[in-house]
Enzyme design. Sequence first.
Site, short mmCIF file in Angstrom:
data_model
loop_
_atom_site.label_atom_id
_atom_site.label_comp_id
_atom_site.label_asym_id
_atom_site.label_seq_id
_atom_site.Cartn_x
_atom_site.Cartn_y
_atom_site.Cartn_z
N ARG A 1 0.84 -1.22 0.04
CA ARG A 1 -0.02 -0.10 -0.19
C ARG A 1 0.66 1.34 0.01
O ARG A 1 1.94 1.57 0.43
CB ARG A 1 -0.87 -0.13 1.21
N ASN B 1 4.84 6.67 -13.48
CA ASN B 1 5.27 8.01 -13.66
C ASN B 1 6.58 7.81 -14.08
O ASN B 1 7.37 7.01 -13.28
CB ASN B 1 5.20 8.66 -12.15
N VAL C 1 10.49 8.26 -6.95
CA VAL C 1 11.18 6.88 -6.19
C VAL C 1 11.65 6.38 -7.51
O VAL C 1 10.94 5.67 -8.40
CB VAL C 1 10.46 5.97 -5.40
N HIS D 1 7.65 1.25 -10.84
CA HIS D 1 6.60 0.98 -10.13
C HIS D 1 5.25 1.10 -10.92
O HIS D 1 5.08 2.26 -11.65
CB HIS D 1 6.61 1.25 -8.59
N HIS E 1 1.48 2.58 -9.84
CA HIS E 1 0.42 2.84 -9.22
C HIS E 1 -1.03 2.19 -9.50
O HIS E 1 -1.19 2.13 -10.65
CB HIS E 1 0.15 4.39 -9.09
P1 AMP Z 1 6.34 8.18 -7.80
O1 AMP Z 1 6.02 9.67 -7.46
O2 AMP Z 1 5.52 7.64 -8.96
O3 AMP Z 1 7.69 7.81 -7.82
O4 AMP Z 1 5.49 7.13 -6.69
C1 AMP Z 1 6.26 6.84 -5.54
C2 AMP Z 1 5.20 6.74 -4.58
O5 AMP Z 1 5.75 5.91 -3.29
C3 AMP Z 1 4.22 7.66 -3.71
O6 AMP Z 1 2.86 7.73 -4.15
C4 AMP Z 1 4.72 7.61 -2.39
O7 AMP Z 1 3.70 8.02 -1.46
C5 AMP Z 1 4.98 6.30 -2.24
N1 AMP Z 1 6.08 5.88 -1.17
C6 AMP Z 1 7.23 6.69 -0.93
N2 AMP Z 1 7.73 5.99 0.20
C7 AMP Z 1 6.83 4.87 0.53
C8 AMP Z 1 6.85 3.75 1.49
N3 AMP Z 1 7.86 3.71 2.29
N4 AMP Z 1 6.03 3.04 1.58
C9 AMP Z 1 4.92 3.08 0.70
N5 AMP Z 1 4.64 4.06 0.07
C10 AMP Z 1 5.78 4.97 -0.15
#
Ligand code: AMP
Length: 114
Positions: free
Chosen positions: A29, A87, A96, A100, A102
């Site tokens: 999540r 993204n 990140v 991944h 979403h």
């Molecule tokens: P992006 O901005 O597409 O790289 O998505 C990165 C996502 O990772 C964001 O929606 C953050 O809320 C989520 N995120 C960052 N750190 C964590 C974590 N430790 N556990 C779960 N989700 C995270």
Amino acid sequence: MADTIFDKIVRREIPADIVYENDELLAFRDLNPQAPVHVLFIPKKAIPTLDDAAPEDAALLGRLLLAVADYARREGFAEQGYRVVNNCREYGGQTVYHLHLHVLAGRRMGWPPG
Ligand code: AMP
């Protein structure tokens, strides 16, 4: 290759609310959910961005997408519908750098995205 927070989740060095795992994929999540369901699906292999995916990753990425669809059916939101987002890099809004997807569900999504 740079280590990210998602690599630490894969190695269980930091906690996450894991909802699915197999030998090559992990789903957990999102910490900052943007919908009633907001799950991140990742390959355990550290591919930084979609742009870094190579031809040898094709089957892995196919299985990643199919795992999302399977999860949606099992969780009961497939029929109503959902959104899958990647993204990519700065203008895509990536924060990140571990590839991944979403998975967002549980509300009607708007278009175009912001
Ligand atoms: P992006 O901005 O597409 O790289 O998505 C990165 C996502 O990772 C964001 O929606 C953050 O809320 C989520 N995120 C960052 N750190 C964590 C974590 N430790 N556990 C779960 N989700 C995270």
